[in-house]
Design a protein around this motif. Sequence first.
Motif, mmCIF file in Angstrom:
data_model
loop_
_atom_site.group_PDB
_atom_site.id
_atom_site.type_symbol
_atom_site.label_atom_id
_atom_site.label_comp_id
_atom_site.label_asym_id
_atom_site.label_seq_id
_atom_site.Cartn_x
_atom_site.Cartn_y
_atom_site.Cartn_z
ATOM 1 N N GLY A 95 -35.239 -47.646 -50.020
ATOM 2 C CA GLY A 95 -34.638 -46.490 -49.366
ATOM 3 C C GLY A 95 -33.202 -46.777 -48.960
ATOM 4 N N VAL A 96 -32.464 -45.712 -48.656
ATOM 5 C CA VAL A 96 -31.038 -45.833 -48.350
ATOM 6 C C VAL A 96 -30.830 -46.006 -46.847
ATOM 7 C CG1 VAL A 96 -28.773 -44.744 -48.538
ATOM 8 C CG2 VAL A 96 -30.472 -44.414 -50.354
ATOM 9 N N ILE A 97 -30.466 -47.210 -46.433
ATOM 10 C CA ILE A 97 -30.095 -47.461 -45.040
ATOM 11 C C ILE A 97 -28.773 -46.784 -44.735
ATOM 12 C CG2 ILE A 97 -29.441 -49.246 -43.371
ATOM 13 C CD1 ILE A 97 -31.353 -51.134 -44.829
ATOM 14 N N ASP A 98 -27.840 -46.847 -45.682
ATOM 15 C CA ASP A 98 -26.560 -46.167 -45.532
ATOM 16 C C ASP A 98 -25.842 -46.152 -46.870
ATOM 17 O OD1 ASP A 98 -24.703 -44.725 -44.125
ATOM 18 O OD2 ASP A 98 -23.710 -46.440 -43.215
ATOM 19 N N ASP A 99 -24.940 -45.185 -47.009
ATOM 20 C CA ASP A 99 -24.021 -45.222 -48.145
ATOM 21 C C ASP A 99 -22.660 -45.649 -47.622
ATOM 22 O OD1 ASP A 99 -23.702 -42.769 -46.787
ATOM 23 O OD2 ASP A 99 -23.099 -41.693 -48.582
ATOM 24 N N VAL A 100 -21.948 -46.426 -48.417
ATOM 25 C CA VAL A 100 -20.715 -47.070 -47.977
ATOM 26 C C VAL A 100 -19.656 -46.967 -49.062
ATOM 27 C CG1 VAL A 100 -22.024 -48.713 -46.559
ATOM 28 C CG2 VAL A 100 -21.340 -49.365 -48.880
ATOM 29 N N ILE A 101 -18.418 -47.225 -48.674
ATOM 30 C CA ILE A 101 -17.347 -47.427 -49.648
ATOM 31 C C ILE A 101 -16.812 -48.838 -49.454
ATOM 32 C CG2 ILE A 101 -15.081 -46.714 -50.468
ATOM 33 C CD1 ILE A 101 -15.699 -43.902 -49.746
ATOM 34 N N ALA A 266 -18.963 -29.569 -51.946
ATOM 35 C CA ALA A 266 -18.698 -30.621 -52.938
ATOM 36 C C ALA A 266 -19.962 -31.367 -53.349
ATOM 37 C CB ALA A 266 -17.671 -31.595 -52.396
ATOM 38 N N GLY A 267 -21.114 -30.992 -52.781
ATOM 39 C CA GLY A 267 -22.376 -31.627 -53.146
ATOM 40 C C GLY A 267 -22.478 -33.071 -52.716
ATOM 41 N N MET A 268 -21.774 -33.439 -51.654
ATOM 42 C CA MET A 268 -21.770 -34.828 -51.189
ATOM 43 C C MET A 268 -22.887 -35.040 -50.166
ATOM 44 S SD MET A 268 -17.697 -35.545 -50.819
ATOM 45 C CE MET A 268 -16.681 -35.811 -52.281
ATOM 46 N N PRO A 269 -23.706 -36.069 -50.345
ATOM 47 C CA PRO A 269 -24.835 -36.279 -49.438
ATOM 48 C C PRO A 269 -24.390 -36.782 -48.075
ATOM 49 C CG PRO A 269 -24.681 -38.101 -50.978
ATOM 50 C CD PRO A 269 -23.662 -37.085 -51.419
#
Length: 395
Positions: A95-101, A266-269
């Motif tokens: 599972g996704v704990i977080d999305d990052v750059i 923009a369809g960004m989660p």
Amino acid sequence: MSDLRTTPLHDRHVALGASFTDFGGWSMPVRHTSDLAEHHAVRQTAGLFDISHMAEFLVTGAGAAAFLDYALAGRIGAMKVGKAKYSLLLSDAGGVIDDVIVYRTGEDYFVVISNAGNRALVAEAFSERAARAPISAAFVAGSPDVPEFFGTVVGADAARIEDISDQVALIAVQGPRAREVLTATDGIDGLNPALADLGYYAWSAGTFQGASLFVARTGYTGEDGFELLVPNDAAPALWDALLAAGTPLGVVPAGLASRDTLRLEAGMPLHGHELSDQILPAQAGLGRAVAMDKDDFVGQGALAAASADLPVLVGLVSEGRRAGRAGYAVFADAEGGEPVGEITSGALSPTLGHPIAMAFVPSDLAAPGTELFIDVRGTRIPATVTALPFYRRNS
């Protein structure tokens, strides 16, 4: 809101008459004038956002790339210096704990930016992964000193992970005139590469009134734009300079409300809506962010064993003015039957003029053109599945 944290720009928002909300434990401006005005400004000219609540981690050392390849789902070690990459921090269960750059700011230097509300979770995950990574790594508490954003570390095959969130501020300039704003801003000097040569998902190094400045061509609105990282002490003067340069161009300060409708178009989660530790990347349409052929990364085994028959994220469009909101049920039929899904984000689109939403539905109902129904306060509103994003800028 006395217990909430404030950014270095809080007094600027108060002076501008902003309304505030609790966002991830921070007192953040939800709007300065109106949601619609701020949204349209970003689409037509540009908006100025305070995103200093975001969390920043500095990962350095000769083992930094190897550590990030293990800790994150993407192929970080293959990045070139000067580039940025969207990636995912996964749990052992996938599972996704977080999305990052992730920004590679030197051969052995990386800056990782995560969501404000997940700062503690990301720090905990990095610390735990440092203890079991296949290379030597250590998570350390943030130093009170202003960090170096760029550099090359020469040393042993090890990595150091440091939370620098409390030392830096982040400002976003988003919209078709964003580059004009930065070009006209007094005090920004020595950008290398120059803004005109800066590609998408790349960064430039420079100074603002002598302070270290990091300018990334990234954003969360569906428009072109930049995100500027500076030491806290320099943030108020940078905000003032950007606003002074942008106001004649039609730029306005913008808050979280417009940021949310912009990213939805923009369809960004958004983590906590389209992403969670219960959602696998492929379900949210983010399979491309996972390098399954890497030797080893956290969550890899669980993703390899995951069922292909899981709900997936889709876009929904409908007519009229009644929009589905997060938590509203989705049905396959106009009457009767059990819900087949749930809205994760929804709004009346300011740009498109009709309701839009994102929802998780069974994969056999996810084909574009499929007709579904959203329960909007007891009335089932027809909605058509559509490919994401809802909106794309012209260039």
